[in-house]
Scaffold this motif. Structure first.
Motif, PDB file in Angstrom:
ATOM      1  N   PHE A   1       1.313  -1.369   0.106  1.00  0.00           N
ATOM      2  CA  PHE A   1      -0.127   0.295   0.220  1.00  0.00           C
ATOM      3  C   PHE A   1       1.055   1.434  -0.279  1.00  0.00           C
ATOM      4  N   VAL A   2       2.432   1.036  -0.302  1.00  0.00           N
ATOM      5  CA  VAL A   2       3.367   1.916   0.549  1.00  0.00           C
ATOM      6  C   VAL A   2       3.324   2.374  -1.267  1.00  0.00           C
ATOM      7  N   ARG A   3       3.171   3.832  -1.879  1.00  0.00           N
ATOM      8  CA  ARG A   3       3.237   4.260  -2.729  1.00  0.00           C
ATOM      9  C   ARG A   3       4.631   4.606  -2.889  1.00  0.00           C
ATOM     10  N   ASN A   4       5.116   4.510  -4.364  1.00  0.00           N
ATOM     11  CA  ASN A   4       7.212   4.980  -4.756  1.00  0.00           C
ATOM     12  C   ASN A   4       6.811   5.367  -6.171  1.00  0.00           C
ATOM     13  N   TYR A   5       6.029   6.452  -6.043  1.00  0.00           N
ATOM     14  CA  TYR A   5       6.414   7.743  -6.364  1.00  0.00           C
ATOM     15  C   TYR A   5       6.103   8.855  -6.512  1.00  0.00           C
ATOM     16  N   ALA A   6       6.039   9.907  -6.901  1.00  0.00           N
ATOM     17  CA  ALA A   6       5.519  10.958  -6.645  1.00  0.00           C
ATOM     18  C   ALA A   6       4.208  11.313  -7.199  1.00  0.00           C
ATOM     19  N   GLY A   7       4.195  12.909  -6.766  1.00  0.00           N
ATOM     20  CA  GLY A   7       3.180  13.210  -7.258  1.00  0.00           C
ATOM     21  C   GLY A   7       1.801  13.732  -6.788  1.00  0.00           C
ATOM     22  N   GLN A   8       1.587  12.122  -5.242  1.00  0.00           N
ATOM     23  CA  GLN A   8       0.071  12.908  -4.400  1.00  0.00           C
ATOM     24  C   GLN A   8       0.904  13.206  -3.483  1.00  0.00           C
TER      25      GLN A   8
END
Length: 614
Positions: A457-464
């Motif tokens: 559930f932990v995102r690995n991309y930026a922008g949010q």
């Protein structure tokens, strides 16, 4: 229930006006119903009915989309608190309550708000159902199939809310129409769980008959209704097989259990075979990077990122709006730490989950990990040491995709930008550490006390931002259907070839070999294999605590009443928390059934209390 339903009615009226609008704030709930004239003018077209049901989806979603907190009632996940507040714009305060809300014990008297918001969802669904029926009667020229679909969706949402109510409280009042007056609800008695179960099945059956096979993302389908109907039957079978002595008047029946298991299996079989559904990325394990690196992560990791939103594995799911919509999900905020957009790490894996991940070589459990203090000079190299990265080699791919241990890395995030690789080192927060030839900051994690954190559930991309995710929260995934089907058929006929094949398909996504013959040699052994896959596959998805209760497995996990209890540990060998030490039988009983909210009983003297809470 006077005050509760007066407020619920106001929100239900508004749900049909704002398409997909976020659930209303507490202040709005307290306002007088000045919107009613607008509602009278609203129900004019088929588009109005569609708008209303989309609003119902948005209003019901917050009763389900933080169910991951419920994993804290089990033994493999710690919930140290919640990000939910009373003025949460997404009505997340259905999950908000007193301290200890999501501990393994002492929780079942703290869910008054969930009770309230389940009924709020029911009233909002009834609002759509009743008004759409009137629209059909007033306008026979409108498309009956379109309007029946809308009624089917609303009935499905209503059935979901009632299913959560009976799963937690057993017998509950039944309301099958819009509530407009306190007089309609302030004398309602609790209806027997069997009657509520039948109404739920009727709602899901109607939905199955009227919903399309395929639908827009975020709207339910025939397979959604069948999966929910099957799950209802499976739980009914479990209660009848294992009993529910804390629910007064409930008499378990072996015959009813058997027929419900068969009915559940039939529904799950149809979901599996009749709609062309497939596991995410065909259940392939994908590629996995070396220990301590994360450029390549298994496919299972991406199942819990927005890239999976359109996957047919998401049989029942609620969409989120994402950035700047006030409808984003809170997964980053709850599962990640300060190094990831200032998140708060309200939830993390317990130490005990690590030993459940099996070997990709043998297909069975690896030697148990040995907790070691980092002051020990051999801690990073000793065989099977929790602090030796090599101890985690050749494990189920879902381990790397789900949790992080010392020197595993994720992408740090701040100000909607990447800050580069961020190594996790237990009890080393924000310190300079070498990684890949450069000095970087270690993962800052707030309250982790086990030695592990989630990657799932932990995102690995930026922008949010931490609260702006757009992941569709899965209430039921196809993998869950596979496992529920295996459980249901095993209870009736023992291990069956098709069920074994389905369990092996789930194991394949972890790059595990098929089950050994010994694991399917008997009903009991196959059940253990199914439970093992449910633990690993559904970790952090809010399923474990409900499984433990319907199987009456609390004593199996935590020991008998008045026993020594169980210590949880951390990777350094420290004893963290002891649960169920010298715990009385009554306290166990209170974990099996929730307390009817006293405030509701004060307003309605006809509401009886569950036996352990008298």
């Amino acid at each position: 229930m006077k005050r509760t339903f007066a407020k619920i009615y106001i929100v239900g009226a508004l749900a049909g006006i704002v398409a997909g609008a976020a659930s209303c704030t507490k202040n709005l709930l307290d306002q007088k119903p000045t919107t009613l004239p607008l509602v009278i003018e609203f129900w004019k077209t088929e588009a109005d009915a569609t708008t209303a049901v989309l609003g119902a989806y948005a209003d019901v979603r917050p009763v389900f989309d933080r169910d991951y907190y419920f994993d804290g009632h089990g033994e493999y996940t710690r919930v140290r608190g919640t990000s939910v507040t009373n003025n949460d714009l997404r009505l997340g305060d259905a999950y908000q309550g007193a301290s200890g809300l999501f501990n393994p014990s002492g929780f079942a008297d703290k869910f008054d708000k969930m009770y309230r918001y389940c009924y709020g969802g029911i009233n909002r669904a009834n609002y759509v159902i009743d008004n759409t029926k009137k629209l059909m009667a007033d306008h026979p020229e409108f498309s009956a199939s379109n309007l029946e679909r809308i009624i089917g969706e609303a009935r499905l949402l209503r059935g979901m809310c009632y299913f959560k109510l009976i799963s937690m409280w057993g017998d509950v009042p039944y309301i099958g129409k819009i509530v407009t007056s306190n007089d309609e609800v302030d004398t309602l008695s609790r209806r027997p769980i069997g009657e509520i179960k039948d109404s739920i099945l009727n709602d899901f059956t109607y939905a199955f008959e009227k919903l399309p096979t395929r639908a827009e993302v975020g709207r339910m389908t025939k397979s959604s209704a069948l999966a929910l109907r099957g799950k209802t039957q499976l739980y009914w079978a479990s209660w009848n097989k294992f009993g529910w002595p804390e629910l007064a008047g409930f008499v378990p029946s072996a015959a009813d259990a058997n027929s419900a298991y068969m009915a559940a299996a039939a529904d799950f079989r149809n979901v599996i075979n009749d709609f062309g559904l497939t596991l995410f990325r065909n259940g392939d394990p994908g590629d996995m990077d070396a220990l301590g690196r994360a450029e390549k992560l298994p496919n299972y990791y991406y199942l819990f990122q927005p890239t999976a939103n359109t996957s047919s594995e998401m049989v029942v799911a609620f969409t989120h709006g994402g950035l700047n919509t006030s409808q984003g999900e809170e997964l980053m905020r709850d599962f990640a730490g300060r190094s990831h957009e200032g998140s708060q790490l309200w939830i993390h894996p317990r130490y005990e989950i690590a030993d459940r991940y099996q070997s990709t070589v043998t297909g069975d459990f690896a030697p148990k990990l040995i907790p070691m203090n980092p002051d020990n000079p051999n801690a990073r190299t000793a065989l099977n040491s929790t602090l030796n990265p090599q101890s985690y080699a050749n494990r189920d791919y879902r381990m790397k995709a789900s949790i992080m241990w010392d020197y595993e890395v994720s992408i740090g995030l701040a100000g909607l930008k990447s800050t580069g690789w961020c190594p996790f080192i237990y009890k080393s927060w924000g310190v300079d550490v070498p990684y890949d030839g450069v000095i970087v900051k270690s993962y800052t994690t707030d309250g982790a006390n086990s030695g592990y954190v989630f990657r799932k559930f932990v995102r690995n991309y930026a922008g949010q931002g931490r609260s702006d995710g757009d992941y569709s929260w899965p209430v039921i995934r196809l993998a869950d259907v596979f496992l529920m089907y295996a459980e249901a058929t095993n209870e009736v006929n023992g291990p069956q070839a098709d069920a074994i094949e389905l369990v092996n398909k789930i194991r394949r996504r972890g790059n595990l070999p098929p089950l050994a013959a010994s694991k399917t040699a008997s009903k009991d052994e196959f059940f253990k294999a199914i439970e093992q896959e449910r633990i690993i596959e559904l970790l952090g998805e809010g399923q474990r605590s409900f499984d433990l209760r319907r199987w009456r497995a609390l004593e199996r996990v935590w020991g008998p009443p008045l026993g020594p209890g169980v210590w949880t540990l951390d990777t350094h060998g420290a004893q963290v928390t002891r649960y169920f030490q010298n715990t009385a039988q009554r306290s166990y009983e209170q974990c099996y059934i929730y307390r009817i909210p006293p405030g509701e009983r004060d307003r309605n003297p006809k509401l009886t209390q569950n036996t352990p809470w008298l």
